[in-house]
Design a protein around this motif. Structure first.
Motif, PDB file in Angstrom:
ATOM      1  N   LEU A  53       0.830  -1.209   0.000  1.00 35.71           N
ATOM      2  CA  LEU A  53       0.000   0.000   0.000  1.00 35.71           C
ATOM      3  C   LEU A  53       0.862   1.256   0.000  1.00 35.71           C
ATOM      4  CD1 LEU A  53      -2.853  -0.948   2.511  1.00 35.71           C
ATOM      5  CD2 LEU A  53      -3.001  -0.785   0.010  1.00 35.71           C
ATOM      6  N   LEU A  54       1.973   1.211   0.710  1.00 36.59           N
ATOM      7  CA  LEU A  54       2.874   2.360   0.730  1.00 36.59           C
ATOM      8  C   LEU A  54       3.500   2.600  -0.641  1.00 36.59           C
ATOM      9  CD1 LEU A  54       4.696   2.056   4.177  1.00 36.59           C
ATOM     10  CD2 LEU A  54       2.945   3.695   3.486  1.00 36.59           C
ATOM     11  N   VAL A  55       3.713   1.537  -1.393  1.00 37.76           N
ATOM     12  CA  VAL A  55       4.213   1.704  -2.759  1.00 37.76           C
ATOM     13  C   VAL A  55       3.250   2.581  -3.558  1.00 37.76           C
ATOM     14  CG1 VAL A  55       4.670   0.529  -4.949  1.00 37.76           C
ATOM     15  CG2 VAL A  55       5.552  -0.440  -2.817  1.00 37.76           C
ATOM     16  N   VAL A  56       1.953   2.293  -3.431  1.00 37.87           N
ATOM     17  CA  VAL A  56       0.940   3.084  -4.147  1.00 37.87           C
ATOM     18  C   VAL A  56       0.950   4.528  -3.662  1.00 37.87           C
ATOM     19  CG1 VAL A  56      -1.509   3.301  -4.697  1.00 37.87           C
ATOM     20  CG2 VAL A  56      -0.471   1.027  -4.472  1.00 37.87           C
ATOM     21  N   LEU A  57       1.079   4.716  -2.365  1.00 40.93           N
ATOM     22  CA  LEU A  57       1.096   6.067  -1.812  1.00 40.93           C
ATOM     23  C   LEU A  57       2.267   6.866  -2.353  1.00 40.93           C
ATOM     24  CD1 LEU A  57      -0.134   8.097   0.198  1.00 40.93           C
ATOM     25  CD2 LEU A  57       1.311   7.083   1.974  1.00 40.93           C
ATOM     26  N   PHE A  58       3.432   6.249  -2.403  1.00 40.15           N
ATOM     27  CA  PHE A  58       4.612   6.962  -2.889  1.00 40.15           C
ATOM     28  C   PHE A  58       4.673   7.015  -4.412  1.00 40.15           C
ATOM     29  CE2 PHE A  58       6.037   6.328   1.462  1.00 40.15           C
ATOM     30  CZ  PHE A  58       6.639   7.550   1.722  1.00 40.15           C
ATOM     31  N   ALA A  59       3.777   6.305  -5.079  1.00 39.92           N
ATOM     32  CA  ALA A  59       3.687   6.417  -6.534  1.00 39.92           C
ATOM     33  C   ALA A  59       2.851   7.620  -6.958  1.00 39.92           C
ATOM     34  CB  ALA A  59       3.093   5.134  -7.120  1.00 39.92           C
ATOM     35  N   LEU A  60       2.119   8.226  -6.032  1.00 42.74           N
ATOM     36  CA  LEU A  60       1.268   9.371  -6.380  1.00 42.74           C
ATOM     37  C   LEU A  60       2.053  10.538  -6.990  1.00 42.74           C
ATOM     38  CD1 LEU A  60      -1.232   9.424  -3.355  1.00 42.74           C
ATOM     39  CD2 LEU A  60      -1.612   8.530  -5.671  1.00 42.74           C
ATOM     40  N   PRO A  61       3.235  10.897  -6.448  1.00 40.10           N
ATOM     41  CA  PRO A  61       4.003  11.967  -7.110  1.00 40.10           C
ATOM     42  C   PRO A  61       4.383  11.606  -8.540  1.00 40.10           C
ATOM     43  CG  PRO A  61       4.833  11.581  -4.896  1.00 40.10           C
ATOM     44  CD  PRO A  61       3.878  10.463  -5.194  1.00 40.10           C
ATOM     45  N   PHE A  62       4.645  10.326  -8.799  1.00 40.87           N
ATOM     46  CA  PHE A  62       4.981   9.899 -10.150  1.00 40.87           C
ATOM     47  C   PHE A  62       3.770  10.025 -11.071  1.00 40.87           C
ATOM     48  CE2 PHE A  62       7.977   6.701  -7.910  1.00 40.87           C
ATOM     49  CZ  PHE A  62       8.911   7.697  -7.686  1.00 40.87           C
ATOM     50  N   ALA A  63       2.590   9.697 -10.542  1.00 41.39           N
ATOM     51  CA  ALA A  63       1.368   9.833 -11.343  1.00 41.39           C
ATOM     52  C   ALA A  63       1.141  11.289 -11.729  1.00 41.39           C
ATOM     53  CB  ALA A  63       0.173   9.290 -10.559  1.00 41.39           C
ATOM     54  N   ALA A  64       1.441  12.191 -10.802  1.00 43.39           N
ATOM     55  CA  ALA A  64       1.299  13.619 -11.097  1.00 43.39           C
ATOM     56  C   ALA A  64       2.311  14.060 -12.144  1.00 43.39           C
ATOM     57  CB  ALA A  64       1.473  14.432  -9.818  1.00 43.39           C
ATOM     58  N   ALA A  65       3.559  13.641 -11.993  1.00 43.20           N
ATOM     59  CA  ALA A  65       4.606  14.043 -12.941  1.00 43.20           C
ATOM     60  C   ALA A  65       4.351  13.474 -14.332  1.00 43.20           C
ATOM     61  CB  ALA A  65       5.968  13.585 -12.434  1.00 43.20           C
ATOM     62  N   ALA A  66       3.729  12.301 -14.403  1.00 42.41           N
ATOM     63  CA  ALA A  66       3.462  11.664 -15.697  1.00 42.41           C
ATOM     64  C   ALA A  66       2.407  12.408 -16.496  1.00 42.41           C
ATOM     65  CB  ALA A  66       3.019  10.215 -15.488  1.00 42.41           C
ATOM     66  N   ARG A  67       1.747  13.398 -15.882  1.00 43.57           N
ATOM     67  CA  ARG A  67       0.747  14.197 -16.581  1.00 43.57           C
ATOM     68  C   ARG A  67       1.207  15.648 -16.773  1.00 43.57           C
ATOM     69  NH1 ARG A  67      -5.313  13.694 -15.146  1.00 43.57           N
ATOM     70  NH2 ARG A  67      -5.316  14.234 -17.357  1.00 43.57           N
ATOM     71  N   SER A  68       2.505  15.895 -16.568  1.00 42.52           N
ATOM     72  CA  SER A  68       3.046  17.246 -16.726  1.00 42.52           C
ATOM     73  C   SER A  68       2.963  17.675 -18.197  1.00 42.52           C
ATOM     74  CB  SER A  68       4.499  17.285 -16.258  1.00 42.52           C
ATOM     75  OG  SER A  68       5.012  18.596 -16.327  1.00 42.52           O
ATOM     76  N   PRO A  69       2.443  18.881 -18.480  1.00 39.44           N
ATOM     77  CA  PRO A  69       2.241  19.315 -19.865  1.00 39.44           C
ATOM     78  C   PRO A  69       3.537  19.765 -20.529  1.00 39.44           C
ATOM     79  CG  PRO A  69       1.602  21.059 -18.370  1.00 39.44           C
ATOM     80  CD  PRO A  69       1.948  19.879 -17.512  1.00 39.44           C
ATOM     81  N   VAL A  70       3.533  19.799 -21.839  1.00 41.12           N
ATOM     82  CA  VAL A  70       4.738  20.118 -22.608  1.00 41.12           C
ATOM     83  C   VAL A  70       5.198  21.556 -22.391  1.00 41.12           C
ATOM     84  CG1 VAL A  70       3.478  20.788 -24.693  1.00 41.12           C
ATOM     85  CG2 VAL A  70       5.822  19.908 -24.879  1.00 41.12           C
ATOM     86  N   ASP A  71       4.259  22.501 -22.224  1.00 37.06           N
ATOM     87  CA  ASP A  71       4.661  23.902 -22.135  1.00 37.06           C
ATOM     88  C   ASP A  71       5.342  24.239 -20.807  1.00 37.06           C
ATOM     89  OD1 ASP A  71       2.416  23.593 -20.592  1.00 37.06           O
ATOM     90  OD2 ASP A  71       1.404  25.393 -21.300  1.00 37.06           O
ATOM     91  N   ALA A  72       5.269  23.314 -19.853  1.00 33.55           N
ATOM     92  CA  ALA A  72       5.914  23.570 -18.568  1.00 33.55           C
ATOM     93  C   ALA A  72       7.114  22.644 -18.346  1.00 33.55           C
ATOM     94  CB  ALA A  72       4.911  23.389 -17.435  1.00 33.55           C
ATOM     95  N   ALA A  73       7.503  21.904 -19.378  1.00 32.22           N
ATOM     96  CA  ALA A  73       8.436  20.808 -19.166  1.00 32.22           C
ATOM     97  C   ALA A  73       9.888  21.225 -18.931  1.00 32.22           C
ATOM     98  CB  ALA A  73       8.357  19.839 -20.339  1.00 32.22           C
ATOM     99  N   TRP A  74      10.508  21.892 -19.913  1.00 31.32           N
ATOM    100  CA  TRP A  74      11.970  22.002 -19.892  1.00 31.32           C
ATOM    101  C   TRP A  74      12.553  22.774 -18.700  1.00 31.32           C
ATOM    102  CZ3 TRP A  74      14.621  18.529 -21.990  1.00 31.32           C
ATOM    103  CH2 TRP A  74      14.227  17.937 -23.190  1.00 31.32           C
ATOM    104  N   PRO A  75      12.070  23.962 -18.350  1.00 30.16           N
ATOM    105  CA  PRO A  75      12.698  24.657 -17.209  1.00 30.16           C
ATOM    106  C   PRO A  75      12.629  23.846 -15.924  1.00 30.16           C
ATOM    107  CG  PRO A  75      11.279  26.153 -18.440  1.00 30.16           C
ATOM    108  CD  PRO A  75      10.993  24.775 -18.946  1.00 30.16           C
ATOM    109  N   TRP A  76      11.511  23.172 -15.715  1.00 28.72           N
ATOM    110  CA  TRP A  76      11.347  22.394 -14.498  1.00 28.72           C
ATOM    111  C   TRP A  76      12.117  21.083 -14.553  1.00 28.72           C
ATOM    112  CZ3 TRP A  76       9.808  24.945 -10.500  1.00 28.72           C
ATOM    113  CH2 TRP A  76       8.986  26.067 -10.683  1.00 28.72           C
ATOM    114  N   ILE A  77      12.342  20.558 -15.752  1.00 33.15           N
ATOM    115  CA  ILE A  77      13.160  19.357 -15.889  1.00 33.15           C
ATOM    116  C   ILE A  77      14.592  19.632 -15.444  1.00 33.15           C
ATOM    117  CG2 ILE A  77      14.264  17.856 -17.600  1.00 33.15           C
ATOM    118  CD1 ILE A  77      11.569  17.688 -19.020  1.00 33.15           C
TER     119      ILE A  77
END
Length: 262
Positions: free
Chosen positions: A111-135
């Motif tokens: 269950l903790l794996v799923v909890l700590f996967a939430l930031p990855f789920a958010a990052a996997a939906r990051s839009p293209v126009d905000a990508a490079w500076p934050w990368i």
């Protein structure tokens, strides 16, 4: 959210196999290895299934996967070459080897794996126009924190490998400035995914990483168990280390002589 369901199913299956492994070998330290591998693997899986910019998803897969692989390999080396960690040995004695309780413990880690996967789920939906500076910022945070954790791990491993240090507390390198520098850099690492998730519709989930990691390290499964075990095995020497050295955030140590005169 179906991608998180896949993460949960895979994590549960892996932890079940891990539970069977520890049952045969009486070494529950494998749970840490599998947790790291599953969290790192979830970054890759969510990057593949995400709908964000390819730049952000590629960065997520590389950084999350490498982080998980490094930590899992480091922990596996300890598990296969050392006796069961004192924290799990204590649980084994406290639970009198009850395998049902160990199974629930392994499932809780899934269950903790799923909890700590939430930031990855958010990052996997990051839009293209905000990508490079934050990368760029993401990579800078990731490199600095993972390098710091690797250095701390290597310093501790070198100290523990010397038989002359048996029963003593490591005060070398980063361990002079923090009692848990590995935990500090592990916590810092999660801010990389906060930066990577900027602009994502799930951006708020990215804060689960640093917030939940801090709570667990500070109050639940990290520092409390580690320090309790250190006090049981090293006693007054570790109490002196507690008096003179910051707990988590690195800072200059206090003078042992000055503390003793107070």
């Amino acid at each position: 959210m179906h991608s998180l369901a896949w993460v949960a199913l895979v994590a549960a299956a892996v932890m079940t196999l891990g539970w069977r492994w520890q049952r045969r070998r009486e070494n529950a330290g494998i749970v840490d290895v599998l947790w790291s591998a599953c969290v790192g693997g979830s970054a890759i899986l969510l990057a593949v299934l995400g709908d964000g910019a390819w730049q952000a998803r590629t960065t997520l897969a590389l950084l999350g996967g490498l982080w998980g692989a490094r930590l899992a390999l480091h922990l596996w080396h300890r598990v296969r070459s050392e006796p069961e960690d004192g924290r799990y040995r204590y649980l084994r004695e406290h639970w009198q080897g009850h395998q049902g309780k160990f199974f629930l413990f392994f499932m809780a880690q899934a269950l903790l794996v799923v909890l700590f996967a939430l930031p990855f789920a958010a990052a996997a939906r990051s839009p293209v126009d905000a990508a490079w500076p934050w990368i760029v910022l993401t990579v800078a945070i990731w490199v600095g924190s993972v390098a710091g954790e690797a250095i701390a791990d290597r310093q501790l491993a070198r100290f523990r490998a010397d038989p002359a240090n048996r029963g003593r507390t490591c005060r070398e390198g980063l361990w002079r400035y923090s009692r848990h520098p590995n935990y500090f850099f592990e916590w810092l690492h999660w801010f990389a995914y906060v930066a990577l998730a900027v602009g994502s519709p799930w951006q708020g989930l990215s804060w689960c990483g640093p917030v939940v990691m801090y709570v667990f390290l500070r109050w639940i499964s990290g520092i409390p168990y580690t320090e309790a075990q250190a006090l049981r095995t090293r006693g007054d020497e570790y109490r002196e280390y507690q008096r003179t050295t910051p707990m988590l955030f690195p800072w200059f140590p206090k003078s042992a002589t000055k503390e003793a005169t107070r």
